[in-house]
Enzyme design. Structure first.
Site, PDB file in Angstrom:
ATOM      1  N   GLY A  49      20.399  14.908  73.203  1.00 38.84           N
ATOM      2  CA  GLY A  49      21.725  15.490  73.420  1.00 38.84           C
ATOM      3  C   GLY A  49      21.728  16.436  74.610  1.00 38.84           C
ATOM      4  O   GLY A  49      22.661  16.419  75.420  1.00 38.84           O
ATOM      5  N   CYS A 412      36.665  31.559  58.940  1.00 40.75           N
ATOM      6  CA  CYS A 412      37.077  30.607  57.912  1.00 40.75           C
ATOM      7  C   CYS A 412      36.760  31.161  56.519  1.00 40.75           C
ATOM      8  O   CYS A 412      37.427  32.091  56.088  1.00 40.75           O
ATOM      9  CB  CYS A 412      36.493  29.230  58.180  1.00 40.75           C
ATOM     10  SG  CYS A 412      37.542  27.943  57.501  1.00 40.75           S
ATOM     11  N   LEU A 413      35.721  30.665  55.827  1.00 37.90           N
ATOM     12  CA  LEU A 413      35.422  31.261  54.521  1.00 37.90           C
ATOM     13  C   LEU A 413      35.129  32.760  54.682  1.00 37.90           C
ATOM     14  O   LEU A 413      35.430  33.554  53.793  1.00 37.90           O
ATOM     15  CB  LEU A 413      34.237  30.557  53.845  1.00 37.90           C
ATOM     16  CG  LEU A 413      33.905  31.069  52.447  1.00 37.90           C
ATOM     17  CD1 LEU A 413      35.036  30.827  51.466  1.00 37.90           C
ATOM     18  CD2 LEU A 413      32.628  30.426  51.910  1.00 37.90           C
ATOM     19  N   HIS A 538      38.164  28.174  63.628  1.00 38.50           N
ATOM     20  CA  HIS A 538      36.776  28.244  64.105  1.00 38.50           C
ATOM     21  C   HIS A 538      36.751  28.478  65.616  1.00 38.50           C
ATOM     22  O   HIS A 538      36.682  27.502  66.373  1.00 38.50           O
ATOM     23  CB  HIS A 538      36.049  26.933  63.799  1.00 38.50           C
ATOM     24  CG  HIS A 538      35.807  26.707  62.347  1.00 38.50           C
ATOM     25  ND1 HIS A 538      34.601  26.989  61.749  1.00 38.50           N
ATOM     26  CD2 HIS A 538      36.615  26.254  61.372  1.00 38.50           C
ATOM     27  CE1 HIS A 538      34.673  26.702  60.459  1.00 38.50           C
ATOM     28  NE2 HIS A 538      35.894  26.256  60.204  1.00 38.50           N
ATOM     29  N   GLU A 540      34.386  29.459  67.372  1.00 41.28           N
ATOM     30  CA  GLU A 540      33.077  29.128  67.960  1.00 41.28           C
ATOM     31  C   GLU A 540      33.075  27.763  68.658  1.00 41.28           C
ATOM     32  O   GLU A 540      32.334  27.547  69.614  1.00 41.28           O
ATOM     33  CB  GLU A 540      31.974  29.188  66.893  1.00 41.28           C
ATOM     34  CG  GLU A 540      31.987  28.109  65.812  1.00 41.28           C
ATOM     35  CD  GLU A 540      32.884  28.445  64.613  1.00 41.28           C
ATOM     36  OE1 GLU A 540      33.784  29.284  64.771  1.00 41.28           O
ATOM     37  OE2 GLU A 540      32.680  27.852  63.523  1.00 41.28           O
TER      38      GLU A 540
END
Ligand code: GLN
Length: 566
Positions: A49, A412-413, A538, A540
């Site tokens: 990657g 989020c959470l 999110h 990020e």
């Protein structure tokens, strides 16, 4: 001059100008999309990657439009249903695809969004072939791996080139050559290479291990791996060798000889401290040059990569450190929070600091040990997640950050935890909870979204992808983004329960970002606190090397201002 001669003169002038204009317009544009395939051998996790993203970065810097695609040889339709322990973070694209974390690298390197088409799994390939079979599209024929599965793989590869008109599509084949699972993919590459000839290049990434006992670098695994690729009918054009030590020219020549490649097409990829150094290393090794040469594309001058190198310079020269506690339940696995870690690195670097990330397992966090476990943290980030495990510890971390005025970032959470902690300890709503954790709670301050209530399938059914958010002026979020309208990516089923909003706002936790269409609360803040922000989205996923995320920048800046007595 005769009329005809004048006419010819004009035409020839005109055609000269026209051809000149065409040349300018078509500079570095490629009539037919080229395809680069990246395969891996010897061992997994060698960094296909990163090599793909680095090559893409270098080609992009030369003016080519490039995209990268990841083919994953597992049967899940997408990694959305995979536990992060299995496969690391699930990366969400703007168009709401749940994808492999390598797509995060692609976006961070290229600064260009990816989409559903950039990640294909074996599950997805089989699903479309079987759907076609059920529709009767194969007209009574026997449906087989070759040609039907391989045709579908080839269609997915070519789709990116034809639909978006990229000059170069880099396709990374997941897994290791020789695996049963990757056979149909390698077969598809073989066929495409045969069909498209010099419009394709195969790069094979292998490992040259160093044997400390004998003090030698070993090339045999690479030779065997190329042999395995040859058995499947594919001759690699370029070999990239992962190594801990510089490979002398005799080793490269030996590999070239045994593997039928030019010796200048044997490229070393030496271990470096930061993945962001890899494009520079690959440029020094001439990877982009040789790829363009093989694809018969104009090469031109080597790009300077000024901004990229400026980032690297900051990364390497930062002396001061900022310490951030990352509280989550997958902290033992570095890849589980990949995008968050990278976003912290980007933001700290642009704030001229190194970030020291203290991973804190929320499962082990209690009221009794929190002061010890979070000692010295200048900022506390509570991670996203699903389910009960480690949930109570996350609430303890939020409480510690809130009470001690330590910069807090809930994602989020993590944001939902901030809302629940505030309900229990400030609003005195005993056992307030998210319906995800306790569906009988008397105070469901976090509730299942209305349109989720009738959903039973788990795969691809959350609120996914980019949504608009309107930001309140004067908030931390507004100060960070410097605009009232933003778009961020989501991945959740539960939301802030707006029935409680007035009570929250009266007591000091306010909503500073909402969805303009549905009024869903997307950002909460505590204005009295030094820096307390929870986001339902999110952020990020949107942080890249050249564009660090504004909220992460602001969080790190606040963290840097926290000084503890030594
Ligand atoms: N489990 C929560 C939800 O579904 C949060 C999800 C997350 O953190 N990505 O709403």
């Amino acid at each position: 001059m005769s009329k005809q001669a004048v006419f010819q003169d004009v035409i020839s002038d005109y055609s000269f100008v026209l051809s000149f204009v065409c040349k300018i317009l078509t500079m570095n544009t490629v009539p037919d999309t080229r395809y680069v395939f990246v395969t891996g051998g010897v061992a997994s996790s060698l960094g296909k990657g990163i090599i793909s993203a680095s090559l893409a970065k270098l080609l992009q810097a030369r003016g080519y439009s490039v995209t990268i695609q990841k083919l994953d040889p597992y049967l899940n339709i997408d990694p959305g249903t995979l536990n992060p322990y299995e496969h690391g973070e699930c990366y969400v694209t703007e168009d709401g695809a749940e994808t492999d974390l390598d797509l995060g690298h692609y976006e961070r390197f290229l600064n260009v969004p990816t989409s559903q088409a950039n990640n294909v799994t074996t599950g997805r390939i089989y699903q479309s072939v079987i759907n076609k079979e059920r529709r009767g599209d194969y007209l009574g024929k026997t449906v087989q791996i070759v040609p039907h599965i391989t045709d579908e793989i080839k269609r997915r590869i070519k789709l990116l080139g034809s639909k978006n008109r990229f000059d170069v599509v880099i396709t990374e084949i997941g897994g290791t050559v020789g695996d049963i699972e990757s056979l149909p993919y390698i077969e598809a590459v073989r066929q495409l290479k045969w069909e498209m000839g010099s419009r394709t290049v195969v790069i094979h990434l292998t490992l040259v291990p160093y044997l400390a006992a004998s003090g030698e670098l070993k090339t045999k695994p690479t030779q065997h791996s190329v042999k395995a690729l040859l058995e499947e009918g594919v001759q690699p054009d370029i070999l990239v060798l992962r190594t801990e030590m510089d490979l002398a020219s005799d080793i490269r020549k030996k590999v070239a000889l045994f593997c039928n490649v030019d010796s200048k097409a044997v490229i070393q990829s030496i271990d470096v401290k930061s993945i962001y150094e890899v494009p520079v290393k690959m440029q020094e090794e001439g990877l982009d040059h040789i790829v363009l040469e093989k694809l018969k594309l104009p090469i031109g001058k080597a790009p300077e990569l000024k901004e990229w190198k400026a980032f690297l310079n900051k990364l390497h020269t930062a002396k001061k450190t900022v310490k951030i506690a990352l509280v989550g339940k997958y902290v033992e696995l570095p890849d589980a929070y990949k995008s968050i870690v990278e976003a912290l690195i980007h933001a700290a670097t642009y704030n001229d600091h190194k970030v020291e990330i203290e991973s804190v397992q929320s499962e082990h966090l209690t009221k009794e040990n929190v002061a010890e476990k979070l000692k010295g943290a200048q900022g506390i980030l509570v991670a996203p997640g699903f389910g009960h495990r480690g949930f109570d510890g996350k609430l303890v971390a939020v409480n510690f950050a809130r009470q001690n005025n330590i910069p807090f970032f809930g994602i989020c959470l993590g944001m939902q935890c901030a809302v629940i902690e505030f309900a229990r300890n400030v609003l005195n709503l005993e056992n307030a909870n998210s319906k995800e954790m306790d569906h009988t709670t008397l105070y469901p301050v976090i509730d299942l979204m209305e349109d989720q209530k009738n959903i039973t399938d788990k795969g691809g059914t959350m609120r996914l992808g980019s949504y608009d958010c309107s930001i309140k002026k004067g908030s931390i979020a507004y100060e960070a983004y410097n605009t009232e309208n933003i778009k961020e990516r989501h991945r959740h089923r539960y939301e802030f329960n707006s029935e409680y909003l007035a009570e929250y706002e009266k007591n000091g936790m306010i909503s500073t970002g909402t969805n303009p269409d549905t009024d869903l609360v997307e950002i909460v803040e505590i204005p009295k606190h030094k820096w307390f922000v929870g986001v339902q989205f999110h952020p990020e996923y949107n942080s890249t090397v050249l564009n660090p995320h504004p909220l992460f920048m602001s969080f790190i800046k606040a963290a840097i201002s926290i000084k503890f007595d030594k």
